[in-house]
Design a protein around this motif. Structure first.
Motif, PDB file in Angstrom:
ATOM      1  N   GLU A 132       0.829  -1.207   0.000  1.00  0.00           N
ATOM      2  CA  GLU A 132       0.000   0.000   0.000  1.00  0.00           C
ATOM      3  C   GLU A 132       0.867   1.262   0.000  1.00  0.00           C
ATOM      4  O   GLU A 132       0.566   2.252  -0.670  1.00  0.00           O
ATOM      5  N   SER A 133       1.977   1.197   0.749  1.00  0.00           N
ATOM      6  CA  SER A 133       2.843   2.363   0.849  1.00  0.00           C
ATOM      7  C   SER A 133       3.557   2.652  -0.469  1.00  0.00           C
ATOM      8  O   SER A 133       3.576   3.793  -0.945  1.00  0.00           O
ATOM      9  N   VAL A 134       4.132   1.631  -1.084  1.00  0.00           N
ATOM     10  CA  VAL A 134       4.861   1.884  -2.327  1.00  0.00           C
ATOM     11  C   VAL A 134       3.916   2.266  -3.461  1.00  0.00           C
ATOM     12  O   VAL A 134       4.271   3.054  -4.344  1.00  0.00           O
ATOM     13  N   TRP A 158      -8.335  -2.245   3.565  1.00  0.00           N
ATOM     14  CA  TRP A 158      -9.294  -1.148   3.555  1.00  0.00           C
ATOM     15  C   TRP A 158      -9.142  -0.236   2.349  1.00  0.00           C
ATOM     16  O   TRP A 158     -10.095   0.327   1.853  1.00  0.00           O
ATOM     17  N   PHE A 159      -7.929  -0.011   1.912  1.00  0.00           N
ATOM     18  CA  PHE A 159      -7.678   1.022   0.918  1.00  0.00           C
ATOM     19  C   PHE A 159      -7.909   0.519  -0.501  1.00  0.00           C
ATOM     20  O   PHE A 159      -7.799  -0.679  -0.784  1.00  0.00           O
ATOM     21  N   CYS A 160      -8.190   1.451  -1.401  1.00  0.00           N
ATOM     22  CA  CYS A 160      -8.489   1.075  -2.788  1.00  0.00           C
ATOM     23  C   CYS A 160      -7.231   0.677  -3.560  1.00  0.00           C
ATOM     24  O   CYS A 160      -7.211  -0.344  -4.227  1.00  0.00           O
ATOM     25  N   GLU A 161      -6.188   1.520  -3.487  1.00  0.00           N
ATOM     26  CA  GLU A 161      -4.950   1.196  -4.190  1.00  0.00           C
ATOM     27  C   GLU A 161      -4.055   0.366  -3.278  1.00  0.00           C
ATOM     28  O   GLU A 161      -3.939   0.672  -2.092  1.00  0.00           O
ATOM     29  N   PRO A 162      -3.425  -0.653  -3.839  1.00  0.00           N
ATOM     30  CA  PRO A 162      -3.479  -1.098  -5.236  1.00  0.00           C
ATOM     31  C   PRO A 162      -4.516  -2.190  -5.487  1.00  0.00           C
ATOM     32  O   PRO A 162      -4.559  -2.801  -6.553  1.00  0.00           O
ATOM     33  N   GLY A 189      -7.981  -6.239  -8.804  1.00  0.00           N
ATOM     34  CA  GLY A 189      -9.211  -7.015  -8.763  1.00  0.00           C
ATOM     35  C   GLY A 189      -9.449  -7.689  -7.425  1.00  0.00           C
ATOM     36  O   GLY A 189     -10.151  -8.717  -7.360  1.00  0.00           O
ATOM     37  N   ILE A 190      -8.879  -7.134  -6.349  1.00  0.00           N
ATOM     38  CA  ILE A 190      -9.014  -7.704  -5.007  1.00  0.00           C
ATOM     39  C   ILE A 190     -10.061  -6.913  -4.244  1.00  0.00           C
ATOM     40  O   ILE A 190     -10.040  -5.681  -4.212  1.00  0.00           O
ATOM     41  N   GLU A 191     -10.988  -7.618  -3.600  1.00  0.00           N
ATOM     42  CA  GLU A 191     -12.055  -6.961  -2.846  1.00  0.00           C
ATOM     43  C   GLU A 191     -11.483  -6.232  -1.634  1.00  0.00           C
ATOM     44  O   GLU A 191     -10.561  -6.714  -0.982  1.00  0.00           O
ATOM     45  N   VAL A 192     -12.039  -5.064  -1.342  1.00  0.00           N
ATOM     46  CA  VAL A 192     -11.619  -4.298  -0.169  1.00  0.00           C
ATOM     47  C   VAL A 192     -12.799  -4.080   0.748  1.00  0.00           C
ATOM     48  O   VAL A 192     -13.954  -4.146   0.321  1.00  0.00           O
ATOM     49  N   GLN A 193     -12.494  -3.849   2.031  1.00  0.00           N
ATOM     50  CA  GLN A 193     -13.547  -3.504   2.971  1.00  0.00           C
ATOM     51  C   GLN A 193     -14.034  -2.092   2.668  1.00  0.00           C
ATOM     52  O   GLN A 193     -13.258  -1.232   2.276  1.00  0.00           O
ATOM     53  N   SER A 194     -15.284  -1.876   2.858  1.00  0.00           N
ATOM     54  CA  SER A 194     -15.824  -0.532   2.634  1.00  0.00           C
ATOM     55  C   SER A 194     -16.591  -0.086   3.860  1.00  0.00           C
ATOM     56  O   SER A 194     -17.318  -0.864   4.471  1.00  0.00           O
ATOM     57  N   ARG A 195     -16.383   1.149   4.224  1.00  0.00           N
ATOM     58  CA  ARG A 195     -17.127   1.727   5.333  1.00  0.00           C
ATOM     59  C   ARG A 195     -18.421   2.319   4.799  1.00  0.00           C
ATOM     60  O   ARG A 195     -18.397   3.067   3.814  1.00  0.00           O
ATOM     61  N   PRO A 196     -19.549   2.001   5.387  1.00  0.00           N
ATOM     62  CA  PRO A 196     -20.795   2.586   4.893  1.00  0.00           C
ATOM     63  C   PRO A 196     -20.748   4.104   5.014  1.00  0.00           C
ATOM     64  O   PRO A 196     -20.298   4.646   6.014  1.00  0.00           O
ATOM     65  N   SER A 197     -21.172   4.766   3.991  1.00  0.00           N
ATOM     66  CA  SER A 197     -21.151   6.232   4.012  1.00  0.00           C
ATOM     67  C   SER A 197     -22.407   6.774   3.345  1.00  0.00           C
ATOM     68  O   SER A 197     -23.003   6.123   2.495  1.00  0.00           O
TER      69      SER A 197
END
Length: 407
Positions: free
Chosen positions: A123-125, A153-157, A162-170
């Motif tokens: 995520e950092s790079v 949690w984060f979108c990138e990368p 094509g990897i699912e990420v957690q999403s916080r309801p907003s």
């Protein structure tokens, strides 16, 4: 300051102590004797000498590794430590890669393939490097992500892979930026306005010229339980400056603790002449107690007195020289300049080498136009490891003919 070690700082005039504190002089003296300095540079990456999380070190240490021509290998090895140690090494290696170190870049890429904390590193790079340096790691990420306890949690990368990420309801809220200042104030005055909308209104107001019409509304801007102000209220009040002082006398007497504290802080930030001796004494007591967090606020209050605060100068100089809390160092220098700028040219020049971005920005602006400082500013302008803000400020300084005249 974090870590498993008991931290005892070396003498502030030694190379070791200067490097631990992130002083510009430490970098200059390290370059004069790289063999002696090398162990202290590596130690600054291995152990976290920052006083707290707001202090900067990564650019400072990465630049020393490059300029002293030290091997990145021990830093690559540090990636295999615990998460904090790994991420400190990652921060430095990312920057070294940007400066052209293939060993640093390949060390991080290899760690993504086998390291325990590979998710944070990837995520950092992906945030700091060009996409072509990491996007080919998609197969590795897809193969390894199943072994993690939870989705990232984060979108990138991840979304790119094509990897699912957690999403916080907003809940999407309409932007308030197009509303007039009067309309924003009306929202804040309405007891029926939801706190989230008031937050958005305050954020919009904080991007505009301060409005004194906000002052009578401040007591209405607490949380429903009456225990604290809504987010951004303090920032909005600080932007009002002396205009908030008359109302602050009343706030300071309020039974609500948050409003009383806000009022007291406003009054303390805009002290009357009779407050000067007490503020100098407060700074002296903070020095005697070696209080490293907070004296910058006392210092900024003293700055309002200008030359009349000359009694504070010895303590301000001591704090600037000794504090391990590098984030506060810039404040001491700014206040010294406000009281008496004599003799600060060499300090502004040293700030061009400081670990803190704000200190380097101050150095770029205020350092005298000697050949040595102008050469250093040109280095900062062109250094790929430097922050965009410092590079831009250096570029502006070097393009301004009036700023290039030698002092």
């Amino acid at each position: 300051m974090t870590g498993e070690y008991e931290m005892t700082y070396a003498h502030p005039d030694s190379v070791e102590g200067l490097l631990q504190r992130g002083r510009g002089l430490g970098a200059v003296r390290a370059l004069q004797d790289p063999q002696v300095a090398a162990v202290f540079v590596y130690d600054g990456i291995l152990r976290d000498w920052r006083w707290d999380g707001t202090d900067d070190r990564s650019v400072y240490l990465a630049r020393l590794v490059r300029d002293l021509e030290l091997s990145p290998a021990p830093i690559v090895d540090q990636l295999m430590g615990d998460e904090d140690s790994c991420l400190r090494a990652c921060d430095v290696l990312e920057l070294l890669a940007l400066a052209g170190s293939d060993e640093a870049r390949e060390g991080l890429r290899a760690y993504v393939r086998r390291g325990d904390h590979w998710v944070r590193v990837l995520e950092s790079v992906s945030a700091g490097w060009p996409a072509e340096w990491w996007e080919d790691l998609g197969d590795v990420a897809r193969a390894r992500i199943g072994g993690e306890a939870e989705l990232p949690w984060f979108c990138e990368p991840w979304t790119r892979f094509g990897i699912e990420v957690q999403s916080r309801p907003s809940v999407t809220r309409p932007s308030l930026t197009r509303l007039s200042t009067a309309d924003l104030l009306t929202l804040l005055a309405d007891s029926g306005t939801e706190d989230a909308t008031k937050f958005d209104a305050l954020r919009a107001l904080n991007s505009r010229e301060p409005s004194e019409e906000l002052i009578p509304l401040v007591p209405l801007l607490g949380t429903p339980d009456g225990r604290r102000p809504l987010p951004l209220v303090r920032r909005a009040v600080e932007r009002l400056g002396t205009a908030a002082v008359p109302a602050a006398h009343g706030w300071a007497q309020d039974e609500r603790a948050w409003l009383a504290q806000l009022g007291a802080d406003v009054l303390a930030d805009h002290p009357r002449p009779e407050a000067l001796p007490g503020l100098v004494e407060e700074l002296a007591e903070q020095w005697a107690a070696r209080t490293w967090c907070g004296p910058d606020r006392t210092a900024r209050r003293l700055a309002r007195f200008g030359p009349d605060a000359a009694g504070a100068v010895p303590y301000l100089r001591r704090f600037w020289l000794h504090t391990p809390h590098s984030h506060e160092r810039t404040a001491y220098l700014e206040v010294l300049a406000a009281i008496n700028s004599d003799g600060l040219d060499h300090v502004h020049a040293e700030s061009l080498w400081d670990c803190e971005e704000n200190a380097r920005l101050l150095g770029v602006t205020a350092a005298p136009a000697s050949p040595e400082t102008l050469a250093r500013i040109a280095i900062l302008r062109d250094d790929p490891m430097e922050t965009p803000e410092v590079r831009a400020a250096a570029r502006t300084r070097l393009l301004d003919p009036s700023s290039l005249r030698q002092a």
